[in-house]
Enzyme design. Structure first.
Site, PDB file in Angstrom:
ATOM      1  N   ALA A   4      49.737  64.774 -31.361  1.00  0.00           N
ATOM      2  CA  ALA A   4      50.938  64.036 -31.750  1.00  0.00           C
ATOM      3  C   ALA A   4      50.689  63.330 -33.072  1.00  0.00           C
ATOM      4  CB  ALA A   4      51.306  63.020 -30.674  1.00  0.00           C
ATOM      5  N   HIS A   6      52.048  60.332 -35.376  1.00  0.00           N
ATOM      6  CA  HIS A   6      52.930  59.159 -35.309  1.00  0.00           C
ATOM      7  C   HIS A   6      52.942  58.428 -36.644  1.00  0.00           C
ATOM      8  CE1 HIS A   6      55.224  55.829 -33.766  1.00  0.00           C
ATOM      9  NE2 HIS A   6      54.399  55.047 -34.438  1.00  0.00           N
ATOM     10  N   PHE A   7      54.120  58.345 -37.264  1.00  0.00           N
ATOM     11  CA  PHE A   7      54.284  57.602 -38.513  1.00  0.00           C
ATOM     12  C   PHE A   7      54.524  56.130 -38.192  1.00  0.00           C
ATOM     13  CE2 PHE A   7      55.077  61.875 -39.907  1.00  0.00           C
ATOM     14  CZ  PHE A   7      54.688  61.895 -41.237  1.00  0.00           C
ATOM     15  N   GLY A   9      51.605  52.768 -38.227  1.00  0.00           N
ATOM     16  CA  GLY A   9      50.438  52.326 -37.462  1.00  0.00           C
ATOM     17  C   GLY A   9      50.514  50.878 -37.029  1.00  0.00           C
ATOM     18  N   ASN A  11      52.297  47.477 -34.783  1.00  0.00           N
ATOM     19  CA  ASN A  11      52.190  47.077 -33.373  1.00  0.00           C
ATOM     20  C   ASN A  11      53.012  47.958 -32.435  1.00  0.00           C
ATOM     21  OD1 ASN A  11      50.474  44.949 -34.051  1.00  0.00           O
ATOM     22  ND2 ASN A  11      52.186  43.561 -34.449  1.00  0.00           N
ATOM     23  N   GLY A  13      53.886  51.098 -33.039  1.00  0.00           N
ATOM     24  CA  GLY A  13      53.243  52.410 -33.034  1.00  0.00           C
ATOM     25  C   GLY A  13      52.024  52.453 -32.139  1.00  0.00           C
ATOM     26  N   LYS A 211      71.434  49.250 -24.683  1.00  0.00           N
ATOM     27  CA  LYS A 211      70.202  48.586 -25.099  1.00  0.00           C
ATOM     28  C   LYS A 211      70.420  47.781 -26.374  1.00  0.00           C
ATOM     29  CE  LYS A 211      66.132  48.184 -27.274  1.00  0.00           C
ATOM     30  NZ  LYS A 211      65.760  48.125 -28.691  1.00  0.00           N
TER      31      LYS A 211
END
EC number: 1.1.1.17
Length: 386
Positions: A4, A6-7, A9, A11, A13, A211
């Site tokens: 995976a 993930h862009f 880094g 909190n 992420g 939400k």
């Protein structure tokens, strides 16, 4: 074992998306442009997530990750995307346009048969569609349609201010919700990723709006009223009966929209609101009003947590007075240390006419039934500083 990308880094992420991708068995590659953060992730073989609830704390250890700087090592990021199973991001809605080019290049470099799953985990409606729109400007339509599946999601988890010297460790609320639409996968005839933390649904809109217009609207309303009252934390603010009453009034209005528009029962929405109030009242989170209130320009924009529900209520002829009060408080969130948008807000309100400021901040059309009401609140706040 899958991979995976993930862009982001930060909190969210590391402490939300990263946690659940790790638990699903993925190797996670964090991508960011902050040099110190990337170096820290690269040099730290594990970090801890501490889930906070009124029942106490539970700590989890996160491992099996790497990190890349997309600013200095873009070609490496492209190659990682080319062989990845899933791409997620938590960078903020306004940064999506900047990560789109490298994702487009990654898609162009793919030669695997399974399409790449792309999910933008942002506090914004249909953020994955927004990201896709930016990617479409950078590559051919057939690349996107053949090599990726784009799925919108709704995310919900409070990440409070972190203690100093916490390193990569993240203190985070125990409660979470990650709802993702499964229809794009069905339409392509492929299986969705096996991530147990994700709740897969056919129709996402009710979850997103419920939400955004309950959690985010209630949270921000508390922050803006609390800031003006000199409160330090969200829990402190909600212990003030007047602030708590104002928050409930706002959420009564957004509830009427959610019930009217999405057919959610009054009782179900009431229970949801009560749960949200209980969550954000948790003193163990030590969640600061300035953290929650930051970025007021984004939060006052057209489809966000205040103008979004208020405009729809106005269009339906339903009550929106309490939301106007929250909008007025948000307009007063000016010149807060460490928050550039609050400084820009002060500048706009000082230099622009009420009409110009209202149009720029809210993007409402002048003939919209909400416009004149917001204009009046803008005038009120402008006159206070004269």
């Amino acid at each position: 074992m899958g991979k995976a990308i993930h862009f982001g880094g930060g909190n969210i992420g590391r402490g939300f998306v990263g946690e659940f991708l790790h638990e699903a068995g993925y190797e996670v590659v964090f991508v960011d442009v902050v040099d110190d953060l990337i170096t820290s992730i690269q040099n730290t073989p594990s970090y801890e997530i501490t889930e906070i609830s009124e029942d106490g704390e539970k700590t989890k250890k996160i491992t099996n990750y790497r990190a890349l700087n997309s600013k200095s090592h873009e070609a490496d990021v492209v190659q990682e995307i080319a062989t990845a199973d899933i791409v997620t991001c938590a960078v903020g809605p306004r940064v999506l346009q900047f990560i789109a080019p490298v994702i487009a290049k990654g898609l162009e470099s793919r030669n695997v048969s399974t399409p790449l799953t792309v999910i933008a985990c942002e506090n914004a409606i249909n953020a994955t569609d927004t990201l896709r729109g930016h990617i479409e400007k950078k590559t051919k339509p057939e690349i996107i349609s053949e090599r990726a599946v784009f799925a919108n999601c709704a995310i919900d988890r409070i990440v409070p201010n972190q203690p100093p010297n916490n390193g990569l460790n993240v203190r985070i609320e125990k409660y979470w919700e990650w709802v993702v639409e499964q229809t794009p996968f069905k339409e392509k005839g492929v299986a969705h990723p096996n991530v147990s933390a994700i709740h897969w649904v056919d129709k996402l809109d009710p979850y997103i709006e419920r939400k955004l217009f309950t959690v985010n609207t209630g949270h921000a309303t508390t922050a803006y009223y609390g800031h003006l009252a000199g409160k330090k934390t969200i829990a402190d603010a909600l212990h003030d009966p007047k602030i708590r009453e104002n928050v409930h009034k706002v959420l009564d209005e957004t509830a009427s929209l959610i019930i009217n528009k999405h057919g959610i029962s009054e009782q179900e929405q009431k229970e949801y609101v009560d749960k949200i109030i209980s969550r954000i009242s948790n003193p163990y989170l030590e969640d600061g009003v300035e953290r929650v209130g930051r970025a007021p320009l984004r939060k006052l924009s057209r489809n966000e947590r205040f103008i979004g529900p208020a405009s729809q209520l106005a269009e339906r002829g339903l009550k929106f007075d309490a939301l106007l009060g929250a909008i007025e408080q948000a307009l007063r969130f000016q010149n807060v240390e460490g928050d550039e948008e609050s400084k820009e807000l002060a500048k706009i309100l000082k230099e622009k006419t009420a009409e110009e400021a209202t149009s720029e901040l809210t993007e409402l059309e002048k003939d919209h039934p909400l416009y004149s009401h917001v204009l009046e609140r803008v005038r009120t706040v402008q006159q206070e500083s004269k």
